[in-house]
Scaffold this motif. Sequence first.
Motif, PDB file in Angstrom:
ATOM      1  N   ASN A   1     -24.296 -13.417 -14.372  1.00  0.00           N
ATOM      2  CA  ASN A   1     -24.335 -14.062 -15.689  1.00  0.00           C
ATOM      3  C   ASN A   1     -24.792 -13.094 -16.784  1.00  0.00           C
ATOM      4  O   ASN A   1     -25.258 -13.511 -17.833  1.00  0.00           O
ATOM      5  CB  ASN A   1     -25.252 -15.278 -15.658  1.00  0.00           C
ATOM      6  CG  ASN A   1     -26.702 -14.905 -15.383  1.00  0.00           C
ATOM      7  OD1 ASN A   1     -26.992 -13.784 -14.965  1.00  0.00           O
ATOM      8  ND2 ASN A   1     -27.621 -15.846 -15.607  1.00  0.00           N
ATOM      9  N   ALA A   2     -24.653 -11.765 -16.524  1.00  0.00           N
ATOM     10  CA  ALA A   2     -25.179 -10.763 -17.454  1.00  0.00           C
ATOM     11  C   ALA A   2     -24.316 -10.590 -18.698  1.00  0.00           C
ATOM     12  O   ALA A   2     -24.791 -10.052 -19.697  1.00  0.00           O
ATOM     13  CB  ALA A   2     -25.327  -9.418 -16.743  1.00  0.00           C
ATOM     14  N   SER A   3     -23.051 -11.022 -18.645  1.00  0.00           N
ATOM     15  CA  SER A   3     -22.204 -10.834 -19.822  1.00  0.00           C
ATOM     16  C   SER A   3     -21.207 -11.966 -20.000  1.00  0.00           C
ATOM     17  O   SER A   3     -20.448 -12.294 -19.084  1.00  0.00           O
ATOM     18  CB  SER A   3     -21.432  -9.514 -19.738  1.00  0.00           C
ATOM     19  OG  SER A   3     -20.559  -9.395 -20.851  1.00  0.00           O
ATOM     20  N   ALA A   4     -21.219 -12.531 -21.215  1.00  0.00           N
ATOM     21  CA  ALA A   4     -20.188 -13.489 -21.628  1.00  0.00           C
ATOM     22  C   ALA A   4     -19.250 -12.825 -22.632  1.00  0.00           C
ATOM     23  O   ALA A   4     -18.502 -13.491 -23.332  1.00  0.00           O
ATOM     24  CB  ALA A   4     -20.835 -14.724 -22.244  1.00  0.00           C
ATOM     25  N   GLY A   5     -19.319 -11.487 -22.697  1.00  0.00           N
ATOM     26  CA  GLY A   5     -18.497 -10.733 -23.641  1.00  0.00           C
ATOM     27  C   GLY A   5     -19.265  -9.666 -24.382  1.00  0.00           C
ATOM     28  O   GLY A   5     -18.714  -8.949 -25.221  1.00  0.00           O
ATOM     29  N   CYS A   6     -20.559  -9.535 -24.069  1.00  0.00           N
ATOM     30  CA  CYS A   6     -21.395  -8.531 -24.715  1.00  0.00           C
ATOM     31  C   CYS A   6     -21.108  -7.137 -24.165  1.00  0.00           C
ATOM     32  O   CYS A   6     -20.393  -6.965 -23.175  1.00  0.00           O
ATOM     33  CB  CYS A   6     -22.870  -8.870 -24.521  1.00  0.00           C
ATOM     34  SG  CYS A   6     -23.422 -10.349 -25.429  1.00  0.00           S
ATOM     35  N   LEU A   7     -21.683  -6.138 -24.801  1.00  0.00           N
ATOM     36  CA  LEU A   7     -21.616  -4.749 -24.349  1.00  0.00           C
ATOM     37  C   LEU A   7     -22.920  -4.476 -23.611  1.00  0.00           C
ATOM     38  O   LEU A   7     -23.977  -4.337 -24.232  1.00  0.00           O
ATOM     39  CB  LEU A   7     -21.439  -3.814 -25.544  1.00  0.00           C
ATOM     40  CG  LEU A   7     -20.199  -4.105 -26.405  1.00  0.00           C
ATOM     41  CD1 LEU A   7     -20.204  -3.260 -27.671  1.00  0.00           C
ATOM     42  CD2 LEU A   7     -18.935  -3.862 -25.607  1.00  0.00           C
ATOM     43  N   VAL A   8     -22.844  -4.397 -22.290  1.00  0.00           N
ATOM     44  CA  VAL A   8     -24.041  -4.517 -21.458  1.00  0.00           C
ATOM     45  C   VAL A   8     -24.265  -3.274 -20.605  1.00  0.00           C
ATOM     46  O   VAL A   8     -23.377  -2.865 -19.845  1.00  0.00           O
ATOM     47  CB  VAL A   8     -23.931  -5.758 -20.545  1.00  0.00           C
ATOM     48  CG1 VAL A   8     -25.179  -5.896 -19.687  1.00  0.00           C
ATOM     49  CG2 VAL A   8     -23.712  -7.015 -21.374  1.00  0.00           C
ATOM     50  N   GLY A   9     -25.437  -2.679 -20.736  1.00  0.00           N
ATOM     51  CA  GLY A   9     -25.873  -1.632 -19.821  1.00  0.00           C
ATOM     52  C   GLY A   9     -26.487  -2.282 -18.598  1.00  0.00           C
ATOM     53  O   GLY A   9     -27.330  -3.171 -18.722  1.00  0.00           O
ATOM     54  N   ARG A  10     -26.079  -1.862 -17.391  1.00  0.00           N
ATOM     55  CA  ARG A  10     -26.442  -2.606 -16.179  1.00  0.00           C
ATOM     56  C   ARG A  10     -27.954  -2.672 -15.950  1.00  0.00           C
ATOM     57  O   ARG A  10     -28.502  -3.734 -15.671  1.00  0.00           O
ATOM     58  CB  ARG A  10     -25.764  -1.982 -14.953  1.00  0.00           C
ATOM     59  CG  ARG A  10     -25.996  -2.777 -13.672  1.00  0.00           C
ATOM     60  CD  ARG A  10     -25.183  -2.232 -12.513  1.00  0.00           C
ATOM     61  NE  ARG A  10     -25.709  -0.990 -11.998  1.00  0.00           N
ATOM     62  CZ  ARG A  10     -26.672  -0.919 -11.059  1.00  0.00           C
ATOM     63  NH1 ARG A  10     -27.206  -2.026 -10.571  1.00  0.00           N
ATOM     64  NH2 ARG A  10     -27.092   0.249 -10.633  1.00  0.00           N
ATOM     65  N   ARG A  11     -28.634  -1.558 -16.076  1.00  0.00           N
ATOM     66  CA  ARG A  11     -30.040  -1.496 -15.669  1.00  0.00           C
ATOM     67  C   ARG A  11     -30.990  -1.681 -16.858  1.00  0.00           C
ATOM     68  O   ARG A  11     -30.740  -1.197 -17.962  1.00  0.00           O
ATOM     69  CB  ARG A  11     -30.331  -0.174 -14.982  1.00  0.00           C
ATOM     70  CG  ARG A  11     -29.581   0.028 -13.687  1.00  0.00           C
ATOM     71  CD  ARG A  11     -29.801   1.431 -13.114  1.00  0.00           C
ATOM     72  NE  ARG A  11     -31.231   1.722 -12.951  1.00  0.00           N
ATOM     73  CZ  ARG A  11     -31.903   2.578 -13.706  1.00  0.00           C
ATOM     74  NH1 ARG A  11     -31.295   3.240 -14.694  1.00  0.00           N
ATOM     75  NH2 ARG A  11     -33.186   2.796 -13.487  1.00  0.00           N
ATOM     76  N   ARG A  12     -32.099  -2.336 -16.578  1.00  0.00           N
ATOM     77  CA  ARG A  12     -33.121  -2.525 -17.600  1.00  0.00           C
ATOM     78  C   ARG A  12     -33.651  -1.173 -18.094  1.00  0.00           C
ATOM     79  O   ARG A  12     -33.776  -0.947 -19.292  1.00  0.00           O
ATOM     80  CB  ARG A  12     -34.286  -3.365 -17.054  1.00  0.00           C
ATOM     81  CG  ARG A  12     -33.950  -4.827 -16.747  1.00  0.00           C
ATOM     82  CD  ARG A  12     -35.167  -5.525 -16.158  1.00  0.00           C
ATOM     83  NE  ARG A  12     -34.948  -6.934 -15.885  1.00  0.00           N
ATOM     84  CZ  ARG A  12     -34.481  -7.419 -14.739  1.00  0.00           C
ATOM     85  NH1 ARG A  12     -34.145  -6.574 -13.750  1.00  0.00           N
ATOM     86  NH2 ARG A  12     -34.333  -8.723 -14.566  1.00  0.00           N
ATOM     87  N   GLU A  13     -34.006  -0.294 -17.142  1.00  0.00           N
ATOM     88  CA  GLU A  13     -34.597   0.984 -17.530  1.00  0.00           C
ATOM     89  C   GLU A  13     -33.614   1.822 -18.334  1.00  0.00           C
ATOM     90  O   GLU A  13     -33.990   2.499 -19.290  1.00  0.00           O
ATOM     91  CB  GLU A  13     -35.075   1.752 -16.290  1.00  0.00           C
ATOM     92  CG  GLU A  13     -36.350   1.204 -15.689  1.00  0.00           C
ATOM     93  CD  GLU A  13     -37.485   1.115 -16.693  1.00  0.00           C
ATOM     94  OE1 GLU A  13     -37.713   2.117 -17.417  1.00  0.00           O
ATOM     95  OE2 GLU A  13     -38.131   0.050 -16.784  1.00  0.00           O
ATOM     96  N   GLY A  14     -32.339   1.805 -17.924  1.00  0.00           N
ATOM     97  CA  GLY A  14     -31.329   2.532 -18.681  1.00  0.00           C
ATOM     98  C   GLY A  14     -31.191   2.010 -20.098  1.00  0.00           C
ATOM     99  O   GLY A  14     -31.035   2.778 -21.057  1.00  0.00           O
ATOM    100  N   HIS A  15     -31.256   0.685 -20.247  1.00  0.00           N
ATOM    101  CA  HIS A  15     -31.156   0.096 -21.579  1.00  0.00           C
ATOM    102  C   HIS A  15     -32.361   0.479 -22.437  1.00  0.00           C
ATOM    103  O   HIS A  15     -32.209   0.745 -23.641  1.00  0.00           O
ATOM    104  CB  HIS A  15     -31.050  -1.420 -21.481  1.00  0.00           C
ATOM    105  CG  HIS A  15     -30.976  -2.098 -22.812  1.00  0.00           C
ATOM    106  ND1 HIS A  15     -29.836  -2.087 -23.591  1.00  0.00           N
ATOM    107  CD2 HIS A  15     -31.917  -2.775 -23.533  1.00  0.00           C
ATOM    108  CE1 HIS A  15     -30.074  -2.745 -24.725  1.00  0.00           C
ATOM    109  NE2 HIS A  15     -31.322  -3.168 -24.701  1.00  0.00           N
ATOM    110  N   LYS A  16     -33.529   0.520 -21.833  1.00  0.00           N
ATOM    111  CA  LYS A  16     -34.720   0.949 -22.582  1.00  0.00           C
ATOM    112  C   LYS A  16     -34.563   2.384 -23.068  1.00  0.00           C
ATOM    113  O   LYS A  16     -34.967   2.727 -24.190  1.00  0.00           O
ATOM    114  CB  LYS A  16     -35.963   0.804 -21.711  1.00  0.00           C
ATOM    115  CG  LYS A  16     -36.370  -0.638 -21.423  1.00  0.00           C
ATOM    116  CD  LYS A  16     -37.562  -0.689 -20.485  1.00  0.00           C
ATOM    117  CE  LYS A  16     -37.942  -2.130 -20.132  1.00  0.00           C
ATOM    118  NZ  LYS A  16     -39.069  -2.175 -19.165  1.00  0.00           N
ATOM    119  N   GLU A  17     -33.974   3.243 -22.221  1.00  0.00           N
ATOM    120  CA  GLU A  17     -33.699   4.627 -22.632  1.00  0.00           C
ATOM    121  C   GLU A  17     -32.742   4.644 -23.821  1.00  0.00           C
ATOM    122  O   GLU A  17     -32.947   5.382 -24.791  1.00  0.00           O
ATOM    123  CB  GLU A  17     -33.104   5.411 -21.464  1.00  0.00           C
ATOM    124  CG  GLU A  17     -34.040   5.629 -20.301  1.00  0.00           C
ATOM    125  CD  GLU A  17     -33.335   6.140 -19.053  1.00  0.00           C
ATOM    126  OE1 GLU A  17     -34.011   6.397 -18.049  1.00  0.00           O
ATOM    127  OE2 GLU A  17     -32.089   6.282 -19.091  1.00  0.00           O
TER     128      GLU A  17
END
Length: 301
Positions: free
Chosen positions: A250-266
């Motif tokens: 359920n991570a994406s309904a059409g968003c631009l999503v980086g898979r990992r939390r830590e990667g997104h924080k970077e």
Amino acid sequence: MKLQDFLGTQTKWNFEAIANDTDLTRQIQILLIGLYLLEPPADGKFGPISVASLKKFQELKKTGESDFLGAVTAKELIETKPEELPKPSLKLGNDIASRIVKYLLSKNYQVFTNPKEYNIVYVEGLDEDWSLNKDTPNQFNDQRILIEIVNGAPKIVNYWQATTEPGSRYTFSPMNDGGAARIKFGQYKAWAVGQHGNAERHQALVQVAPITVHRDFNKDFQRTGDKLDTGLFLINQHWGYDAPANDIKNASAGCLVGRRREGHKEFMAIIKQDRRYVANKDYVFYTTVIPGDDLMKMFPG
């Protein structure tokens, strides 16, 4: 004061003097925006971004006026048309960063070349070793990439596994009656730093301006034949809750999503170092979404 008042005179204004004249500042900003050296709006505030844009103009036009506004700069600002402005020279090789930049330029997309200006690019259907994949539905098989131009050469600052497409859950049970949103390939100035989510709220780039999406009404995980829809859809750039690489859940309904939390924080930590965001916390970022197969066809390795 107007730029016209400088013509034929020896008048020289430093940047502090310009900043104290709202009308002059706004006139300069409007002209720089028209030359694609400054982003809207023309707010009448001559801050670091406006200063850098004016200095870049002076450098490109070789006015000989680097720390002040004089008659030469004023004349060039008034008379120069966008097509007459020399383009910054780029050192483009055959590395992946150069190939992406070549692709962006071929599409007449914006490429930001100043230090600490990050180009956000998502390449669909590309693995971390820069090889094409099958772009299988419901998988994190795209790349979120930050590119900076350093001494004229494109450099990848960092990159992360991502998805540009909705997963199975929201494709088969869409939040919109028209179908799940799948962003249309292109470049959009539409995201600002904000908060995403409810149960696990986190900092993200949130949509603040319209973008165009395809509506997957027939639920075939394809853009082909789908109706286009333009507007504000909460298409944010957030994290994917560490979902498995082969299941978006359920991570994406059409968003631009980086898979990992830590990667997104970077990703967010770097974005917040962008000089435009440092100068203006409401800065709206450009983001470009491109198809990997088209990229590799046009600019093979």
